[in-house]
Design an enzyme around this catalytic site. Sequence first.
Site, PDB file in Angstrom:
ATOM      1  CB  CYS A 142      72.392  26.451  37.025  1.00 27.69           C
ATOM      2  SG  CYS A 142      71.033  26.126  35.867  1.00 27.69           S
ATOM      3  CG  HIS A 285      74.239  27.294  32.983  1.00 29.98           C
ATOM      4  ND1 HIS A 285      74.036  26.542  34.117  1.00 29.98           N
ATOM      5  CD2 HIS A 285      75.439  27.913  33.147  1.00 29.98           C
ATOM      6  CE1 HIS A 285      75.082  26.681  34.927  1.00 29.98           C
ATOM      7  NE2 HIS A 285      75.941  27.510  34.361  1.00 29.98           N
ATOM      8  CG  ASN A 303      79.341  28.628  35.424  1.00 33.63           C
ATOM      9  OD1 ASN A 303      78.204  28.325  35.776  1.00 33.63           O
ATOM     10  ND2 ASN A 303      79.895  28.109  34.332  1.00 33.63           N
TER      11      ASN A 303
END
Length: 445
Positions: A142, A285, A303
Amino acid sequence: GELLVVNLEGNPSTGYGWQVQGLDNAVLRPVGQPEWVSAPGRVKVGGPATQVLRFAGAARGLTTLTLAYVRPWETDARPAKTYSVQVQVHRPSQVPAPAAPAAELEIEAAGATAPAAVPAAFNWCTQDGCTPIRDQGQCGSCWAFSTVGPLESAILRAGEGAKDLSEQYLVSCNVEGWGCNGGWWGHDYHEWKFSPPEVDAGAVYESAFPYTATDAPCAREYGTNEQIADWVYVGSSSSVPATDAIKQAIVDHGPVSAVVCVNTAFQLYQEGVFNPTQPCRQTNHAIVLVGWDDSRGAWRLRNSWGTGWGEDGYMWIAYGKSIVGYGANYVVYGSAPPPAGTMHVSAIDMWYAKSGKSYVVYTKVTIVDATGLPVPSATVSLQTTLPSSSITTASRVTGTDGTATFSVKSKLAGTYTSKVTGVTHATNEYNAGANVITERSLAVP
């Protein structure tokens, strides 16, 4: 009479988690939501964690507990892995009352100077400032997607077209040991840092090093291209900046990289504003914040779990929840900005068109500098009053011609009045006293 506690390894930053696939609830039943627990100490963003699942005996008997490691929104996909165990219940569990949840991690907001006025809502994706959603798969990369996203946006907003930049280059060719088990932002590799056989820093194109969602070796020179001039924390690397400071950074510099806390509830998000009541205590994250909406009290979060998650890959997340915004930072693309000047409104034009039984009322605002040249990339906030006296507000960014066009659709005939309520820019200062006009009305029959 005790609880069964199952601890399984996984990675919350990938969207995957352990879910019950087979269980006789008459014998054994889940207790509460699964919980992600990271090892003590500083956790790499995107790093692995342990998922804790609890079960209580419901009645005497034998059952098979089957768990699958899946993404909850990918209902047709095969599990990445499974775990099964036979459970013998001798007597029902005495489930204790749930303890009061521990407080969410408290992080002092970084200090910031008072920002200039920003609009009540703003979204770079509605201003053609976002590239398509990507999918990191089962790799805890990520951090690489959060690095690449703002640079892709900066290149797009600079008028250089959409570029698909390689996350795999950052995963495979960094010298810090980052990879599918987590890392941090790799902006330095887009500014000044590189490792042989590369001969310079810069972004690598996806076509040169396609994403594999693995710790693939850095095998050759891939060719570096666009570079950033700098990257800057809005607050610090270990704080959540003030909400207004993040908003100002988004308006002035484009989408920002940031960290959030992912738990099971976050992974299960589908639509609307994510406003959890249970705390999330560990930043794990990396994401991108592309805008906000004060009427929702929420950030627009981009995302890297594909378009099947959330709202086509995006989320509305309430301000101050899940430690969102931790370590927020932005990139500076291109040469040093020109010296600050002033700008003002030089014209407001209004017209309308019929659309079925409705009217579409358009307002075009022109922003120029002190010499009369158009000012691109200025954010214009406009308030339009309808014949019913109701008010709509919106913000748009000026194009290369210095204009921003707004539209309102309504079935009402009568007078529409549009008023400029603010103009912001990364370098130019808004000189309201120099405005040629700030308000215009249009009669719609």
